[in-house]
Design a protein around this motif. Structure first.
Motif, PDB file in Angstrom:
ATOM      1  N   SER A 206     -10.214 -70.737  63.126  1.00 16.74           N
ATOM      2  CA  SER A 206     -10.038 -72.182  63.310  1.00 16.74           C
ATOM      3  C   SER A 206     -11.352 -72.744  63.838  1.00 16.74           C
ATOM      4  N   TYR A 207     -11.887 -73.778  63.167  1.00 17.01           N
ATOM      5  CA  TYR A 207     -13.240 -74.230  63.487  1.00 17.01           C
ATOM      6  C   TYR A 207     -13.352 -75.689  63.916  1.00 17.01           C
ATOM      7  N   GLY A 208     -12.349 -76.500  63.661  1.00 15.12           N
ATOM      8  CA  GLY A 208     -12.461 -77.928  63.941  1.00 15.12           C
ATOM      9  C   GLY A 208     -12.185 -78.282  65.385  1.00 15.12           C
ATOM     10  N   PHE A 209     -12.968 -79.219  65.928  1.00 13.55           N
ATOM     11  CA  PHE A 209     -12.756 -79.758  67.273  1.00 13.55           C
ATOM     12  C   PHE A 209     -12.789 -78.667  68.344  1.00 13.55           C
ATOM     13  N   ARG A 210     -13.676 -77.688  68.155  1.00 13.58           N
ATOM     14  CA  ARG A 210     -13.785 -76.617  69.133  1.00 13.58           C
ATOM     15  C   ARG A 210     -15.244 -76.438  69.530  1.00 13.58           C
ATOM     16  N   PRO A 211     -15.495 -76.138  70.809  1.00 14.60           N
ATOM     17  CA  PRO A 211     -16.890 -76.021  71.267  1.00 14.60           C
ATOM     18  C   PRO A 211     -17.632 -74.899  70.562  1.00 14.60           C
TER      19      PRO A 211
ATOM     20  N   LYS B 223     -18.496 -75.346  63.937  1.00  9.62           N
ATOM     21  CA  LYS B 223     -18.731 -76.457  63.025  1.00  9.62           C
ATOM     22  C   LYS B 223     -18.239 -76.104  61.632  1.00  9.62           C
ATOM     23  N   ALA B 224     -18.244 -77.094  60.745  1.00  7.26           N
ATOM     24  CA  ALA B 224     -17.727 -76.898  59.392  1.00  7.26           C
ATOM     25  C   ALA B 224     -18.485 -75.811  58.647  1.00  7.26           C
ATOM     26  N   GLN B 225     -19.799 -75.703  58.867  1.00  8.10           N
ATOM     27  CA  GLN B 225     -20.582 -74.692  58.170  1.00  8.10           C
ATOM     28  C   GLN B 225     -20.124 -73.280  58.529  1.00  8.10           C
ATOM     29  N   ASP B 226     -19.634 -73.106  59.753  1.00  9.91           N
ATOM     30  CA  ASP B 226     -19.115 -71.801  60.145  1.00  9.91           C
ATOM     31  C   ASP B 226     -17.888 -71.426  59.306  1.00  9.91           C
ATOM     32  N   ALA B 227     -17.059 -72.429  59.021  1.00  8.84           N
ATOM     33  CA  ALA B 227     -15.885 -72.191  58.181  1.00  8.84           C
ATOM     34  C   ALA B 227     -16.311 -71.803  56.775  1.00  8.84           C
ATOM     35  N   VAL B 228     -17.320 -72.476  56.242  1.00  5.78           N
ATOM     36  CA  VAL B 228     -17.842 -72.151  54.915  1.00  5.78           C
ATOM     37  C   VAL B 228     -18.395 -70.727  54.898  1.00  5.78           C
ATOM     38  N   ASN B 229     -19.124 -70.352  55.946  1.00  3.78           N
ATOM     39  CA  ASN B 229     -19.697 -69.007  56.013  1.00  3.78           C
ATOM     40  C   ASN B 229     -18.612 -67.932  56.049  1.00  3.78           C
ATOM     41  N   GLN B 230     -17.522 -68.208  56.777  1.00  2.93           N
ATOM     42  CA  GLN B 230     -16.431 -67.243  56.822  1.00  2.93           C
ATOM     43  C   GLN B 230     -15.757 -67.113  55.459  1.00  2.93           C
ATOM     44  N   ALA B 231     -15.606 -68.228  54.763  1.00  3.46           N
ATOM     45  CA  ALA B 231     -15.031 -68.188  53.414  1.00  3.46           C
ATOM     46  C   ALA B 231     -15.918 -67.361  52.486  1.00  3.46           C
ATOM     47  N   LEU B 232     -17.225 -67.453  52.675  1.00  2.00           N
ATOM     48  CA  LEU B 232     -18.148 -66.660  51.859  1.00  2.00           C
ATOM     49  C   LEU B 232     -17.995 -65.165  52.140  1.00  2.00           C
ATOM     50  N   VAL B 233     -17.691 -64.813  53.380  1.00  3.46           N
ATOM     51  CA  VAL B 233     -17.431 -63.405  53.708  1.00  3.46           C
ATOM     52  C   VAL B 233     -16.249 -62.899  52.889  1.00  3.46           C
ATOM     53  N   TYR B 234     -15.178 -63.705  52.870  1.00  6.48           N
ATOM     54  CA  TYR B 234     -14.003 -63.324  52.080  1.00  6.48           C
ATOM     55  C   TYR B 234     -14.352 -63.220  50.596  1.00  6.48           C
TER      56      TYR B 234
ATOM     57  N   ILE C  79      -3.456 -77.406  68.831  1.00 10.84           N
ATOM     58  CA  ILE C  79      -2.292 -76.747  69.432  1.00 10.84           C
ATOM     59  C   ILE C  79      -1.146 -76.710  68.427  1.00 10.84           C
ATOM     60  N   TYR C  80      -0.922 -77.828  67.758  1.00  9.33           N
ATOM     61  CA  TYR C  80       0.170 -77.912  66.783  1.00  9.33           C
ATOM     62  C   TYR C  80      -0.048 -76.938  65.634  1.00  9.33           C
ATOM     63  N   LEU C  81      -1.277 -76.885  65.132  1.00 11.96           N
ATOM     64  CA  LEU C  81      -1.556 -76.065  63.956  1.00 11.96           C
ATOM     65  C   LEU C  81      -1.811 -74.594  64.280  1.00 11.96           C
ATOM     66  N   THR C  82      -1.856 -74.249  65.570  1.00 11.85           N
ATOM     67  CA  THR C  82      -1.943 -72.846  65.942  1.00 11.85           C
ATOM     68  C   THR C  82      -0.706 -72.092  65.471  1.00 11.85           C
ATOM     69  N   GLU C  83       0.427 -72.788  65.390  1.00 13.54           N
ATOM     70  CA  GLU C  83       1.634 -72.176  64.838  1.00 13.54           C
ATOM     71  C   GLU C  83       1.384 -71.707  63.400  1.00 13.54           C
TER      72      GLU C  83
ATOM     73  N   VAL D 123      -9.409 -69.971  56.436  1.00  9.83           N
ATOM     74  CA  VAL D 123     -10.262 -70.717  57.362  1.00  9.83           C
ATOM     75  C   VAL D 123      -9.639 -72.097  57.519  1.00  9.83           C
ATOM     76  N   ARG D 124      -9.678 -72.607  58.748  1.00  6.89           N
ATOM     77  CA  ARG D 124      -9.092 -73.933  59.004  1.00  6.89           C
ATOM     78  C   ARG D 124     -10.072 -74.782  59.790  1.00  6.89           C
ATOM     79  N   TYR D 125     -10.215 -76.028  59.349  1.00  8.63           N
ATOM     80  CA  TYR D 125     -11.015 -77.003  60.073  1.00  8.63           C
ATOM     81  C   TYR D 125     -10.120 -78.209  60.326  1.00  8.63           C
ATOM     82  N   ALA D 126      -9.567 -78.282  61.561  1.00 10.68           N
ATOM     83  CA  ALA D 126      -8.573 -79.308  61.888  1.00 10.68           C
ATOM     84  C   ALA D 126      -7.390 -79.170  60.931  1.00 10.68           C
ATOM     85  N   ASP D 127      -7.032 -80.246  60.222  1.00 11.33           N
ATOM     86  CA  ASP D 127      -5.861 -80.169  59.339  1.00 11.33           C
ATOM     87  C   ASP D 127      -6.231 -79.803  57.904  1.00 11.33           C
ATOM     88  N   ASP D 128      -7.495 -79.457  57.649  1.00  9.61           N
ATOM     89  CA  ASP D 128      -7.908 -78.953  56.340  1.00  9.61           C
ATOM     90  C   ASP D 128      -7.997 -77.432  56.421  1.00  9.61           C
TER      91      ASP D 128
END
Length: 202
Positions: A26-31, A34-45, A121-125, A138-143
């Motif tokens: 989960s990458y959105g709204f977290r210290p 960033k979005a690029q980290d989500a893209v990089n993880q998708a590339l690993v997959y 918190i909601y989407l952690t479920e 990979v999740r970035y907020a609700d995407d």
């Protein structure tokens, strides 16, 4: 200003409590994420052979979050009446539309300090359900994206996860926007998360 400051303190309290519990995917709204980290993880997959992607779009997420479900998610980790009352008050505060205050029966008011952390918190479920199924995502907020090794698996996952979101989170996946596609790695590398267009696919 006082109200916003109180919300900010509450948001920081929630962040401290929940941040260690959030999914590493989960990458959105977290210290520090960033979005690029989500893209990089998708590339690993993708490099591991997970070439089929389901691009999920939740309809009007911030308008449709169920208040009781959200409070329940928070209470699992913070059973504090003061914090829970403050969150409930925030959720019921309403929004201004054309100069008129409108009550909110669903969804957290957007733009408030607590909205981003409450969304996670909601989407952690959802994250926990995907982890339990052993899915690559990979999740970035609700995407969010889920990657599989075959088109058959992707279609099966799309249907079952959409059903779970509807039944457990009381949200709907957009039938018009959700898509299953096979990715071209070289182009995906330069794309923005959540904005992959049809010309990026095989």
């Amino acid at each position: 200003m006082v109200d916003r400051a109180v919300q900010q303190m509450a948001a920081q309290t929630l962040q401290i409590c929940f941040e260690p519990l959030f999914s590493p995917f989960s990458y959105g709204f977290r210290p520090g994420r960033k979005a690029q980290d989500a893209v990089n993880q998708a590339l690993v997959y993708l490099n591991e052979g997970y070439e089929w992607i389901i691009d999920f779009d939740i309809e009007k997420f911030f308008d449709r979050v169920n208040h009781d479900k959200l409070i329940s998610c928070v209470r699992k980790e913070i059973n504090n009446d003061v914090i829970l009352h403050l969150i409930r008050k925030f959720l019921k505060a309403g929004v201004m539309e054309d100069g008129v205050k409108v009550k909110t029966a669903e969804g957290p008011p957007q733009g408030g300090p607590m909205s981003p952390i409450l969304a996670n918190i909601y989407l952690t479920e959802l994250d926990r359900e995907l982890d339990k199924r052993g899915l690559r995502y990979v999740r970035y907020a609700d995407d969010f994206l889920i990657l599989t090794k075959s088109e058959v698996a992707a279609n099966r996952v799309m249907e079952s996860v959409s059903r779970w979101i509807r039944n457990k989170l009381f949200l709907n996946v957009s039938a018009e926007k959700i898509k299953v596609v096979r990715l071209i790695k070289s182009i995906f590398r330069n794309s923005r998360f959540g904005e992959i267009q049809s010309d990026l696919y095989d």
